[in-house]
Design an enzyme around this catalytic site. Structure first.
Site, PDB file in Angstrom:
ATOM      1  N   ASP A   1       7.211 -38.105  29.542  1.00  0.00           N
ATOM      2  CA  ASP A   1       6.972 -36.473  29.712  1.00  0.00           C
ATOM      3  C   ASP A   1       7.280 -35.716  28.295  1.00  0.00           C
ATOM      4  OD1 ASP A   1       9.412 -38.056  28.935  1.00  0.00           O
ATOM      5  OD2 ASP A   1      10.701 -36.992  31.250  1.00  0.00           O
TER       6      ASP A   1
ATOM      7  N   ASN B   1      19.753 -37.524  39.272  1.00  0.00           N
ATOM      8  CA  ASN B   1      19.642 -36.734  40.676  1.00  0.00           C
ATOM      9  C   ASN B   1      19.098 -37.891  41.098  1.00  0.00           C
ATOM     10  OD1 ASN B   1      18.014 -36.334  38.918  1.00  0.00           O
ATOM     11  ND2 ASN B   1      17.848 -34.351  39.770  1.00  0.00           N
TER      12      ASN B   1
ATOM     13  N   HIS C   1      15.833 -38.904  39.580  1.00  0.00           N
ATOM     14  CA  HIS C   1      14.597 -38.596  38.850  1.00  0.00           C
ATOM     15  C   HIS C   1      13.876 -39.613  37.786  1.00  0.00           C
ATOM     16  CE1 HIS C   1      16.265 -35.946  35.395  1.00  0.00           C
ATOM     17  NE2 HIS C   1      15.915 -37.567  34.896  1.00  0.00           N
TER      18      HIS C   1
ATOM     19  N   GLU D   1      11.224 -34.560  40.067  1.00  0.00           N
ATOM     20  CA  GLU D   1      13.141 -34.424  39.899  1.00  0.00           C
ATOM     21  C   GLU D   1      12.585 -34.145  42.196  1.00  0.00           C
ATOM     22  OE1 GLU D   1      15.311 -33.826  38.328  1.00  0.00           O
ATOM     23  OE2 GLU D   1      14.834 -32.398  36.195  1.00  0.00           O
TER      24      GLU D   1
HETATM   25  C1  GLP Z   1      16.178 -36.888  30.791  1.00  0.00           C
HETATM   26  C2  GLP Z   1      14.138 -38.289  31.149  1.00  0.00           C
HETATM   27  C3  GLP Z   1      14.211 -38.881  31.739  1.00  0.00           C
HETATM   28  C4  GLP Z   1      15.539 -39.786  31.649  1.00  0.00           C
HETATM   29  C5  GLP Z   1      16.385 -39.273  32.127  1.00  0.00           C
HETATM   30  C6  GLP Z   1      17.610 -40.323  31.775  1.00  0.00           C
HETATM   31  O1  GLP Z   1      15.718 -36.102  31.883  1.00  0.00           O
HETATM   32  N1  GLP Z   1      13.282 -36.923  30.679  1.00  0.00           N
HETATM   33  O2  GLP Z   1      13.020 -38.953  31.786  1.00  0.00           O
HETATM   34  O3  GLP Z   1      14.933 -40.898  32.531  1.00  0.00           O
HETATM   35  O4  GLP Z   1      16.736 -38.082  31.510  1.00  0.00           O
HETATM   36  O5  GLP Z   1      18.307 -39.877  30.529  1.00  0.00           O
HETATM   37  P1  GLP Z   1      18.921 -40.635  29.960  1.00  0.00           P
HETATM   38  O6  GLP Z   1      18.604 -42.132  29.625  1.00  0.00           O
HETATM   39  O7  GLP Z   1      20.100 -40.433  28.495  1.00  0.00           O
HETATM   40  O8  GLP Z   1      20.852 -40.781  31.147  1.00  0.00           O
END
Ligand code: GLP
Length: 239
Positions: free
Chosen positions: A61, A130, A132, A137
């Site tokens: 992403d 959440n 995602h 989302e």
């Molecule tokens: C972010 C990224 C995701 C990631 C997620 C978890 O928004 N876009 O690809 O998997 O949130 O992030 P973290 O590992 O910092 O909890």
């Protein structure tokens, strides 16, 4: 599904880095994710140093609305932590072409290039609180392809630490779709820490629903889930 629970996040990072390093030495398509969960994995990967990186690498992403050189882009995150220290061959690094006139064109182009390259062999995934995946989302459908999405407010708040203020966190992003991810040969989902325990329980034991996007990929035949004990702490004991 493979479910592997490690004593702690460091052991998880080291084992997954070993597996990832082997994948990078093969002519595969490997998708990289960003986020705090991935930091120890990438630090560990640098120590393993894949001998000859043959895999084409892709990203899951990207924020929209930041300039190409902005240090807060996910492309910068991956270059800084992985691609540059590994001297990864530039020709094998595949990023969305955000300079295209419309972001959805860049999304379609990215999806087309990935398909033409044979699709994803391995995709690394973190998970949002959440549920995602990437920036798919709640409400994302299992048929969704790479596209422009609106980032959930709770995700913007979770990612605020990388920005000076909430106002600066982009509102839109480009993400591989759940349908795109569903076609990957292997999905490697990582979660660590007590803060992820509730969503991991919902992901693995809750109802399959678009309101928790990760559940839509729970029955993917190539799913590997890597957890530390804290992230696994609310799961029902097996056996
Ligand atoms: C972010 C990224 C995701 C990631 C997620 C978890 O928004 N876009 O690809 O998997 O949130 O992030 P973290 O590992 O910092 O909890």
């Amino acid at each position: 599904m493979e479910l592997k629970i490690y004593e702690d996040a460091a052991l998880l990072a080291s084992d997954v880095a070993r597996r990832l390093s082997q994948k990078l030495e093969s002519p595969l398509n490997v998708g990289f994710a960003t986020g705090r969960t991935m930091d120890p994995l990438y630090a560990s990967l640098l120590k393993k140093r894949p001998q000859m990186p043959l895999a084409r690498v892709w990203m899951l992403d990207e924020y929209l609305g930041l300039s190409a050189g902005d240090a807060r882009t996910y492309a910068h995150y991956l270059r800084e932590r992985v691609f540059t220290p590994l001297d990864y061959p530039e020709a094998k690094i595949n990023l969305p072409r955000l300079s295209m006139s419309h972001p959805q064109e860049a999304a379609d182009d990215y999806e087309d290039r990935l398909r033409a390259a044979g699709g994803l062999d391995v995709q690394l995934l973190g998970i949002g609180h959440n549920g995602h995946l990437g920036l798919n989302e709640p409400g994302s459908s299992i048929d969704s392809r790479t596209r422009v999405v609106t980032i959930a407010e709770s995700t913007r708040v979770a990612n605020q630490g990388f920005f000076a203020s909430l106002e600066e966190v982009p509102r839109e992003a480009l993400t591989l779709g759940l349908g795109t991810l569903n076609e990957a040969r292997e999905l490697w989902l990582l979660a660590t820490g007590r803060g992820k325990a509730e969503i991991i329980k919902r992901f693995l034991e809750g109802e399959v629903s678009e309101s928790v996007p990760a559940t839509l990929l729970r029955s993917h035949p190539g799913l590997h889930v890597f957890l530390d004990q804290e992230a696994a702490s609310l799961l029902k004991p097996v056996g």
